[in-house]
Design a protein around this motif. Structure first.
Motif, short mmCIF file in Angstrom:
data_model
loop_
_atom_site.label_atom_id
_atom_site.label_comp_id
_atom_site.label_asym_id
_atom_site.label_seq_id
_atom_site.Cartn_x
_atom_site.Cartn_y
_atom_site.Cartn_z
N ARG A 61 0.84 -1.20 0.00
CA ARG A 61 0.00 0.00 0.00
C ARG A 61 0.88 1.25 0.00
O ARG A 61 0.53 2.26 -0.61
CB ARG A 61 -0.92 0.00 1.21
CG ARG A 61 -1.77 -1.24 1.32
CD ARG A 61 -2.45 -1.61 0.02
NE ARG A 61 -3.87 -1.71 0.19
CZ ARG A 61 -4.76 -1.35 -0.72
NH1 ARG A 61 -4.37 -0.87 -1.88
NH2 ARG A 61 -6.04 -1.48 -0.50
N GLN A 62 2.01 1.18 0.69
CA GLN A 62 2.96 2.29 0.67
C GLN A 62 3.43 2.54 -0.77
O GLN A 62 3.45 3.67 -1.26
CB GLN A 62 4.15 1.94 1.57
CG GLN A 62 5.09 3.09 1.79
CD GLN A 62 6.34 2.70 2.56
OE1 GLN A 62 7.44 2.91 2.08
NE2 GLN A 62 6.20 2.14 3.74
N TYR A 63 3.78 1.45 -1.45
CA TYR A 63 4.24 1.49 -2.83
C TYR A 63 3.17 2.13 -3.72
O TYR A 63 3.46 3.02 -4.53
CB TYR A 63 4.54 0.05 -3.26
CG TYR A 63 4.95 -0.15 -4.71
CD1 TYR A 63 6.30 -0.22 -5.06
CD2 TYR A 63 4.00 -0.32 -5.71
CE1 TYR A 63 6.68 -0.44 -6.38
CE2 TYR A 63 4.38 -0.54 -7.03
CZ TYR A 63 5.71 -0.60 -7.37
OH TYR A 63 6.08 -0.82 -8.66
N GLN A 64 1.92 1.67 -3.56
CA GLN A 64 0.84 2.19 -4.41
C GLN A 64 0.59 3.68 -4.16
O GLN A 64 0.35 4.43 -5.11
CB GLN A 64 -0.45 1.39 -4.15
CG GLN A 64 -0.35 -0.04 -4.65
CD GLN A 64 -1.39 -0.96 -4.05
OE1 GLN A 64 -2.05 -0.63 -3.07
NE2 GLN A 64 -1.54 -2.14 -4.62
N ALA A 65 0.66 4.11 -2.91
CA ALA A 65 0.41 5.52 -2.60
C ALA A 65 1.50 6.40 -3.22
O ALA A 65 1.23 7.44 -3.80
CB ALA A 65 0.34 5.73 -1.09
N VAL A 66 2.75 5.94 -3.11
CA VAL A 66 3.88 6.71 -3.66
C VAL A 66 3.79 6.80 -5.19
O VAL A 66 4.09 7.82 -5.77
CB VAL A 66 5.22 6.05 -3.22
CG1 VAL A 66 6.38 6.59 -4.01
CG2 VAL A 66 5.44 6.31 -1.75
N ARG B 173 -5.79 10.55 -7.51
CA ARG B 173 -5.07 11.72 -6.97
C ARG B 173 -3.60 11.75 -7.37
O ARG B 173 -2.90 12.72 -7.09
CB ARG B 173 -5.19 11.74 -5.45
CG ARG B 173 -6.55 12.21 -4.97
CD ARG B 173 -6.67 12.14 -3.47
NE ARG B 173 -6.81 10.77 -3.02
CZ ARG B 173 -6.48 10.33 -1.83
NH1 ARG B 173 -5.93 11.15 -0.96
NH2 ARG B 173 -6.66 9.08 -1.49
N GLY B 174 -3.10 10.67 -7.94
CA GLY B 174 -1.71 10.62 -8.38
C GLY B 174 -0.74 10.34 -7.24
O GLY B 174 -1.15 10.11 -6.10
#
Ligand code: GLU
Length: 335
Positions: free
Chosen positions: A104-109, A118-119
Motif C-alpha cells: 500500500r505504501q508502494y501504491q500511494a507513492v 489523486r496521483g
C-alpha cells in the motif's frame, strides 16, 4: 455586553486550545516559571484491536514514552480501519504516524490503486519496516473451501475499504480467475467483525492480511464451526504479476484448532511505519532511535517480531525515508 465579553473569552480560550492541539504542542511548567518544556503529542494510526497493528502501535508508543523526559514526546495509538485509512490520515495531517502494508505504501507513492485518481503522494515518508504479514484466507470447512478457486458462489469478506487486505483479496481473486462482483457475494466489513460472522455462519470465508499469531484468526478458529486456511494455488502467477508480493507461510502451531495438516503457504507483504514529510525530524528521529536501540526488548512484545533485525527493518520501503529516520540510520552506521 458582559455576556458578549464572556463568550469572547471562551472563544479566545478555545482558539488557543485549538492552536495548541493543532501544532501538537503544549507548555509545561508555565506557572512555576521553570525552563519552558514542550510536549509533542503524536498519534499512531493502527488497525482493529484484534489485529497486530494495534499492539504494534502500542509497542512503539511504549518504547518512546519511556523516554518522555528526554524527548518530551507523548505518543498514543488509535484503532483505525487499517493501511489505506492510515496513509490518508497521515497525508491529511490528522495523524502523525500510521502503520501500513508495504504494498500500500508502494501504491500511494506511485499513485496506484486507491491513489490513482489523486496521483503520486509526494509527502508520504517511510520510517521503518516491521513484521511480515501474510494474506490469510480463513474458510469454513462446511463450505467446502480448500483453495481460493472454491470461493465461487460463496459469501466472502474481502475487507473494509480502509483496509490493506481489500486490494490483496481483489488481486488474488482476479488472478485465480474470479470476478469479485459476479462470481461471489463479497462483503466489506472490518476484519475484527469477520471472525464472529464466520462462526455465526453469515459468511463462508474472509481475507485478512496480518501478522501471526493474531486475535481475529484465533477467534475464527476456536468456535463450533471448523475452519482452515485455504490455499492460493494460483500464487506463482500472482508473484510474477505484482512486484511487491513475496511467498510466505502461516505457522499452524499458532492455531491449535485449525484443520490444516501443515503450515499454510500463501503470499505476503510487510507492515511498515509511515509518516509525512511535514512531521518534525526530531520526533521521527526519537521514535526511530528508541525502537532500534531497544530492539531486543521491543521484540519481546509480540511473537510476530521474532524475525526482526535492524537490517531487515530497512527493507521493503518504497516511500523516501523521512529525514529524521535518516539522521538516526547514519548515526548508527545503518546507512
Ligand atoms: N494489514 C491490515 C490492514 O492494513 C491490518 C492488520 C493488522 O491490524 O494487524 O488493514
Amino acid at each position: 455586553m458582559r455576556k458578549k465579553n464572556k463568550s469572547l473569552k471562551t472563544l479566545t480560550a478555545f482558539c488557543i486550545a485549538a492552536v495548541l492541539t493543532f501544532s501538537g504542542c503544549s507548555k509545561d511548567s508555565q506557572e512555576t516559571g521553570e525552563t519552558e518544556k514542550r510536549t509533542s503529542f503524536v498519534t499512531i494510526g493502527t488497525g482493529g484491536i484484534t489485529g497486530v497493528y494495534y499492539p504494534t502501535g502500542g509497542a512503539i508508543a511504549k518504547t518512546v514514552n519511556n523516554k518522555k523526559d528526554t524527548y518530551g514526546i507523548r505518543c498514543t495509538v488509535e484503532s483505525t480501519g487499517g493501511s489505506v485509512y492510515n496513509i490518508n490520515a497521515v497525508l491529511a495531517g490528522d495523524l502523525e504516524f500510521g502503520i501500513a502494508q508495504s504494498d500500500r505504501q508502494y501504491q500511494a507513492v506511485k499513485g496506484l490503486a486507491e491513489w490513482a485518481p489523486r496521483g503520486p503522494q509526494k509527502d508520504l515518508r517511510a520510517v521503518f519496516a516491521i513484521h511480515p504479514e501474510s494474506v490469510t484466507l480463513v474458510a469454513a470447512e462446511d463450505a467446502g473451501i480448500k483453495d481460493i478457486k472454491d470461493l465461487k458462489g460463496k459469501r466472502v469478506n474481502i475487507g473494509n475499504p480502509g483496509s490493506g487486505q481489500r486490494q490483496n483479496a481483489i488481486d488474488a481473486l482476479t488472478t485465480a480467475g474470479l470476478d469479485v462482483e459476479k462470481d461471489l457475494m463479497a462483503e466489506g466489513v472490518k476484519a475484527s467483525e469477520a471472525a464472529g460472522l464466520l462462526q455465526d455462519n453469515r459468511i463462508d470465508a474472509f481475507f485478512y492480511t496480518v501478522g501471526h499469531p493474531n486475535g481475529s484468526v484465533k477467534e475464527a478458529s476456536s468456535g463450533k464451526r471448523d475452519v482452515r486456511f485455504a490455499t492460493i494455488k494460483s500464487m506463482e502467477k500472482l508473484l510474477e504479476k505484482f512486484p511487491y508480493y513475496a511467498k510466505s507461510y502461516i505457522p499452524k502451531e499458532f492455531y491449535p484448532n485449525i484443520k490444516n495438516e501443515e503450515d499454510a503457504e500463501t503470499f505476503g507483504v510487510k507492515a511498515t511505519l509511515i509518516t509525512s514529510s511535514k512531521v518534525p525530524a526530531d520526533v521521527v528521529y526519537a521514535i526511530t532511535k528508541e525502537v532500534f536501540e531497544n530492539l531486543d526488548t521491543f521484540k519481546e512484545l509480540h511473537p510476530a517480531y521474532k524475525v526482526l533485525t535492524k537490517e531487515n527493518m530497512l527493507e521493503g520501503l518504497s516511500a523516501p525515508l523521512h529525514e529524521g529516520a535518516v539522521r538516526y540510520y547514519k548515526e548508527a552506521g545503518l546507512m
